[in-house]
Scaffold this active site. Structure first.
Site, PDB file in Angstrom:
ATOM      1  N   GLU A 249       0.836  -1.212   0.000  1.00 44.64           N
ATOM      2  CA  GLU A 249       0.000   0.000   0.000  1.00 44.64           C
ATOM      3  C   GLU A 249       0.866   1.256   0.000  1.00 44.64           C
ATOM      4  OE1 GLU A 249      -3.050   0.017  -0.658  1.00 44.64           O
ATOM      5  OE2 GLU A 249      -3.540  -2.081  -0.339  1.00 44.64           O
TER       6      GLU A 249
ATOM      7  N   TRP B 150       1.742   1.792  -3.419  1.00 45.03           N
ATOM      8  CA  TRP B 150       0.679   2.419  -4.222  1.00 45.03           C
ATOM      9  C   TRP B 150       0.824   3.934  -4.155  1.00 45.03           C
ATOM     10  CZ3 TRP B 150      -2.778   1.359  -7.863  1.00 45.03           C
ATOM     11  CH2 TRP B 150      -3.244   0.040  -8.031  1.00 45.03           C
TER      12      TRP B 150
ATOM     13  N   TRP C 170     -21.538  13.531 -18.395  1.00 43.96           N
ATOM     14  CA  TRP C 170     -21.789  13.417 -16.959  1.00 43.96           C
ATOM     15  C   TRP C 170     -23.120  14.076 -16.613  1.00 43.96           C
ATOM     16  CZ3 TRP C 170     -18.537  10.118 -14.832  1.00 43.96           C
ATOM     17  CH2 TRP C 170     -17.238  10.002 -15.316  1.00 43.96           C
TER      18      TRP C 170
ATOM     19  N   ASN D  92     -10.563   3.282   3.601  1.00 45.14           N
ATOM     20  CA  ASN D  92     -10.293   3.065   2.173  1.00 45.14           C
ATOM     21  C   ASN D  92     -11.420   2.336   1.448  1.00 45.14           C
ATOM     22  OD1 ASN D  92      -8.503   3.002  -0.217  1.00 45.14           O
ATOM     23  ND2 ASN D  92      -8.571   0.790   0.162  1.00 45.14           N
TER      24      ASN D  92
ATOM     25  N   TRP E 177     -16.296  12.646 -11.796  1.00 42.27           N
ATOM     26  CA  TRP E 177     -15.420  12.288 -10.674  1.00 42.27           C
ATOM     27  C   TRP E 177     -14.690  13.497 -10.098  1.00 42.27           C
ATOM     28  CZ3 TRP E 177     -10.242  13.266 -11.763  1.00 42.27           C
ATOM     29  CH2 TRP E 177      -9.922  13.437 -13.114  1.00 42.27           C
TER      30      TRP E 177
ATOM     31  N   TRP F 191      -9.618   8.449  -7.251  1.00 46.18           N
ATOM     32  CA  TRP F 191     -10.842   8.846  -7.964  1.00 46.18           C
ATOM     33  C   TRP F 191     -10.840   8.346  -9.394  1.00 46.18           C
ATOM     34  CZ3 TRP F 191     -15.593  10.237  -6.823  1.00 46.18           C
ATOM     35  CH2 TRP F 191     -15.844  10.605  -5.500  1.00 46.18           C
TER      36      TRP F 191
HETATM   37  C1  LIG Z   1     -11.383   7.739  -4.047  1.00 50.03           C
HETATM   38  C2  LIG Z   1     -10.131   7.630  -3.180  1.00 50.03           C
HETATM   39  C3  LIG Z   1      -9.529   8.790  -2.706  1.00 50.03           C
HETATM   40  C4  LIG Z   1      -8.365   8.721  -1.928  1.00 50.03           C
HETATM   41  N1  LIG Z   1      -7.791   9.883  -1.481  1.00 50.03           N
HETATM   42  C5  LIG Z   1      -6.643   9.832  -0.766  1.00 50.03           C
HETATM   43  C6  LIG Z   1      -6.019  11.021  -0.327  1.00 50.03           C
HETATM   44  O1  LIG Z   1      -6.462  12.146  -0.597  1.00 50.03           O
HETATM   45  N2  LIG Z   1      -4.886  10.903   0.419  1.00 50.03           N
HETATM   46  C7  LIG Z   1      -4.354   9.693   0.734  1.00 50.03           C
HETATM   47  O2  LIG Z   1      -3.322   9.654   1.419  1.00 50.03           O
HETATM   48  N3  LIG Z   1      -4.914   8.556   0.313  1.00 50.03           N
HETATM   49  C8  LIG Z   1      -6.042   8.584  -0.417  1.00 50.03           C
HETATM   50  N4  LIG Z   1      -6.635   7.414  -0.817  1.00 50.03           N
HETATM   51  C9  LIG Z   1      -5.964   6.126  -0.537  1.00 50.03           C
HETATM   52  C10 LIG Z   1      -6.363   5.443   0.780  1.00 50.03           C
HETATM   53  O3  LIG Z   1      -7.746   5.386   0.897  1.00 50.03           O
HETATM   54  C11 LIG Z   1      -5.774   6.109   2.010  1.00 50.03           C
HETATM   55  O4  LIG Z   1      -4.403   6.340   1.819  1.00 50.03           O
HETATM   56  C12 LIG Z   1      -5.938   5.230   3.252  1.00 50.03           C
HETATM   57  O5  LIG Z   1      -7.292   4.974   3.472  1.00 50.03           O
HETATM   58  C13 LIG Z   1      -5.320   5.908   4.447  1.00 50.03           C
HETATM   59  O6  LIG Z   1      -5.549   5.182   5.613  1.00 50.03           O
HETATM   60  P1  LIG Z   1      -4.362   4.462   6.407  1.00 50.03           P
HETATM   61  O7  LIG Z   1      -3.275   5.452   6.649  1.00 50.03           O
HETATM   62  O8  LIG Z   1      -4.962   3.788   7.565  1.00 50.03           O
HETATM   63  O9  LIG Z   1      -3.862   3.414   5.342  1.00 50.03           O
HETATM   64  P2  LIG Z   1      -3.204   1.976   5.511  1.00 50.03           P
HETATM   65  O10 LIG Z   1      -4.172   1.002   4.982  1.00 50.03           O
HETATM   66  O11 LIG Z   1      -2.653   1.743   6.854  1.00 50.03           O
HETATM   67  O12 LIG Z   1      -2.009   2.065   4.442  1.00 50.03           O
HETATM   68  C14 LIG Z   1      -0.748   2.664   4.756  1.00 50.03           C
HETATM   69  C15 LIG Z   1      -0.448   3.811   3.826  1.00 50.03           C
HETATM   70  O13 LIG Z   1      -0.386   3.338   2.473  1.00 50.03           O
HETATM   71  C16 LIG Z   1      -0.869   4.354   1.596  1.00 50.03           C
HETATM   72  N5  LIG Z   1      -2.035   3.855   0.891  1.00 50.03           N
HETATM   73  C17 LIG Z   1      -2.936   2.936   1.308  1.00 50.03           C
HETATM   74  N6  LIG Z   1      -3.858   2.702   0.356  1.00 50.03           N
HETATM   75  C18 LIG Z   1      -3.542   3.507  -0.687  1.00 50.03           C
HETATM   76  C19 LIG Z   1      -4.114   3.737  -1.970  1.00 50.03           C
HETATM   77  N7  LIG Z   1      -5.201   3.078  -2.386  1.00 50.03           N
HETATM   78  N8  LIG Z   1      -3.549   4.655  -2.778  1.00 50.03           N
HETATM   79  C20 LIG Z   1      -2.440   5.333  -2.381  1.00 50.03           C
HETATM   80  N9  LIG Z   1      -1.844   5.143  -1.184  1.00 50.03           N
HETATM   81  C21 LIG Z   1      -2.386   4.253  -0.357  1.00 50.03           C
HETATM   82  C22 LIG Z   1      -1.279   5.540   2.458  1.00 50.03           C
HETATM   83  O14 LIG Z   1      -0.227   6.463   2.502  1.00 50.03           O
HETATM   84  C23 LIG Z   1      -1.520   4.885   3.812  1.00 50.03           C
HETATM   85  O15 LIG Z   1      -1.350   5.786   4.889  1.00 50.03           O
HETATM   86  C24 LIG Z   1      -7.797   7.454  -1.616  1.00 50.03           C
HETATM   87  C25 LIG Z   1      -8.422   6.289  -2.092  1.00 50.03           C
HETATM   88  C26 LIG Z   1      -9.571   6.372  -2.856  1.00 50.03           C
HETATM   89  C27 LIG Z   1     -10.224   5.117  -3.356  1.00 50.03           C
END
Ligand SMILES: Cc1cc2nc3c(=O)[nH]c(=O)nc-3n(C[C@H](O)[C@H](O)[C@H](O)COP(=O)(O)OP(=O)(O)OC[C@H]3O[C@@H](n4cnc5c(N)ncnc54)[C@H](O)[C@@H]3O)c2cc1C
Length: 468
Positions: free
Chosen positions: A277, A280, A309, A344, A362, A385
């Site tokens: 993650e 990602w 849209w 997420n 979006w 998004w």
């Molecule tokens: C529509 C949408 C919008 C999002 N907007 C943002 C945003 O503005 N900022 C943001 O930081 N993340 C965003 N995310 C990704 C993700 O949802 C969040 O990073 C995550 O929920 C943060 O929670 P956590 O720190 O507990 O993550 P954990 O699950 O603990 O993961 C650890 C770290 O991995 C990274 N990560 C995890 N999932 C993703 C992912 N899908 N994409 C990119 N990095 C990821 C984050 O930095 C996160 O803190 C978005 C996802 C979606 C589907």
């Protein structure tokens, strides 16, 4: 010799390459942070996020004081003026060099490139570093020499090209010579931007490092299973701190290794998944660098811009208010409004619902997330998004639309998450919680669309798009 470190998305003293190099090469150091309310506005930054950053700056200021580095604030309201304002401050404070860590959105890149060129032509050395990523964008290439737009091969290459050197941490620098410059007062900013949600979000480098350690030791191994269930506290919640740079992704990866026999890409499935993650996040940073159009309000798949849209304002407003009548969708939005963060799984569900079932652009959702999220981040938000709307890199195929009711049954089987955020449904029986038959009985809402019908409409609309 005196130099300046310009803090941006790297509000920490530990493992900060720009700060370390600046301190290693200069007798005296000042720190600068640029506050630019118009930039916050242009980026639609949430108040809760700005507040977190200001509180983190205060904490950083204290750490810097221990190193005899005063933190100065430069208020620069216009993006175009940043270069001349910064140059003026550096001359006034007699700094010979400027150090900073790179940012990758298109406007930030443009700004930094012109600063680099202009200052060097004048008389200030500029030194830049990469701290948000392990592999600098542009250095990972496909076999054909192109840029990756699909995550899995990107990740393979990421591991293939990884060297020990890239994972070396930078220690907190030793204190510098004292200088007769006072640090700025941040208290008026702290007051102006404080929000009722601030208490939910701790600040301070050590506190956040402890949060990561606690997560890895107690929840890391179960992460792969637990991360999908919003009523389980199963993820790290460190996104606000990675994005403000209170902790570095490199440090997070090294911590993860400690809980996984010194391994990153194999071993414990929970930790390995968490690592993926973090990658990602890095992937989306490479994407905005290599395909700048995505941070210019454009879809990665250009042909999707021909989609008609919906401009149904009422649908959009009800989505934003968490009043769509689809409990799991409303719960997600309400979690964000009430905490600044959204799980997420819910981000995917609410984003797909807006861009598919409601067929609303979006970009409306992307903006609304930025306006409300404490972890709002141009690269990850745009990536998420565009993934959900099937307009982006490695995106969900347009015909694979998540059904919010099915998602709710699968990931919130007992309706715990729904009940937490939708008190109206507190007495709704469990077999109805995912889609109440008589919502008005609970003072809740009728669904604004029929899920099956709206799904079909979305598939038809996407299916009609010409790809040429
Ligand atoms: C529509 C949408 C919008 C999002 N907007 C943002 C945003 O503005 N900022 C943001 O930081 N993340 C965003 N995310 C990704 C993700 O949802 C969040 O990073 C995550 O929920 C943060 O929670 P956590 O720190 O507990 O993550 P954990 O699950 O603990 O993961 C650890 C770290 O991995 C990274 N990560 C995890 N999932 C993703 C992912 N899908 N994409 C990119 N990095 C990821 C984050 O930095 C996160 O803190 C978005 C996802 C979606 C589907």
């Amino acid at each position: 010799m005196r130099s300046a470190i310009w803090f941006r998305n790297d509000l920490r003293v530990f493992d900060n390459p720009a700060l370390s190099h600046c301190c290693a090469n200069s007798e005296e150091v000042i720190a600068i942070y640029i506050i630019s309310p118009t930039q916050w506005e242009n980026h639609h930054d949430a108040k809760v996020k700005i507040s977190l950053w200001i509180r983190s700056l205060l904490s950083l200021q204290k750490e810097l004081e221990k190193l005899n580095i005063p933190l100065l604030i430069l208020e620069s309201n216009k993006y175009q003026n940043i270069s001349s304002d910064l140059y003026g401050l550096l001359k006034e404070k007699n700094c010979k060099n400027l150090y900073f860590n790179n940012e990758y959105p298109v406007n930030e890149l443009k700004r930094d490139r012109s600063i680099y060129k202009e200052f060097k032509e004048k008389d200030i050395g500029v030194f830049t570093f990469h701290d948000q990523v392990i592999h600098p964008p542009g250095t990972l290439k496909t076999k054909a020499g192109g840029n990756f737009s699909v995550y899995s091969p990107f990740k393979r290459k990421w591991f293939e090209q990884l060297t020990e050197e890239q994972l070396k941490l930078y220690d907190v620098p030793k204190p510098k010579a004292t200088i007769n410059i006072n640090g700025a007062s941040l208290s008026s900013f702290e007051k102006d931007f404080s929000t009722s949600l601030d208490g939910l979000w701790a600040v301070g480098e050590e506190n956040i490092q402890d949060q990561v350690k606690e997560f890895l030791s107690k929840k890391g191994m179960a992460y792969k299973d637990d991360r999908n269930f919003p009523s389980i506290d199963g993820c790290s919640k460190i996104s606000p701190y990675l994005n403000s740079g209170v902790i570095s992704p490199k440090w997070c990866l090294l911590e993860a290794k400690k809980y996984n026999n010194n391994l990153l890409d194999e071993g414990d499935r929970g930790i390995v998944h968490w690592v993926s993650e973090i990658l990602w996040r890095e992937f989306y940073r490479h994407i905005i660098y290599n395909f700048p159009k995505v941070s210019m309000n454009q879809p990665f798949l250009s042909y999707t811009d021909n989609l008609k849209w919906s401009d149904n304002k009422e649908h959009l407003e009800r989505w934003k208010a968490g009043r769509t009548g689809i409990p799991i969708v409303d719960a997600g939005i309400r979690e964000m409004i009430n905490t600044g963060w959204m799980h997420n799984r819910l981000r995917m569900i609410v984003a797909m619902f807006l861009s598919k079932n409601l067929l609303i652009d979006w970009r409306e959702g992307e903006k609304f997330f930025m306006e409300n999220l404490i972890d709002g981040d141009i690269a990850s938000n745009n990536g998420g998004w565009q993934w959900s709307a099937s307009t982006g890199t490695d995106a969900a195929p347009y015909f694979r639309i998540m059904n919010p009711e099915t998602q709710s049954i699968k990931f919130d089987a007992k309706g715990k998450y729904i009940k937490k955020w939708i008190p109206e449904l507190a007495d709704c029986p469990i077999d109805e919680i995912h889609m109440p038959t008589e919502p008005l009985k609970y003072n809740y809402y009728e669904p604004i669309v029929d899920l099956k019908e709206s799904r079909k409409q979305a598939i038809d609309a996407f299916g009609e798009l010409r790809k040429d």
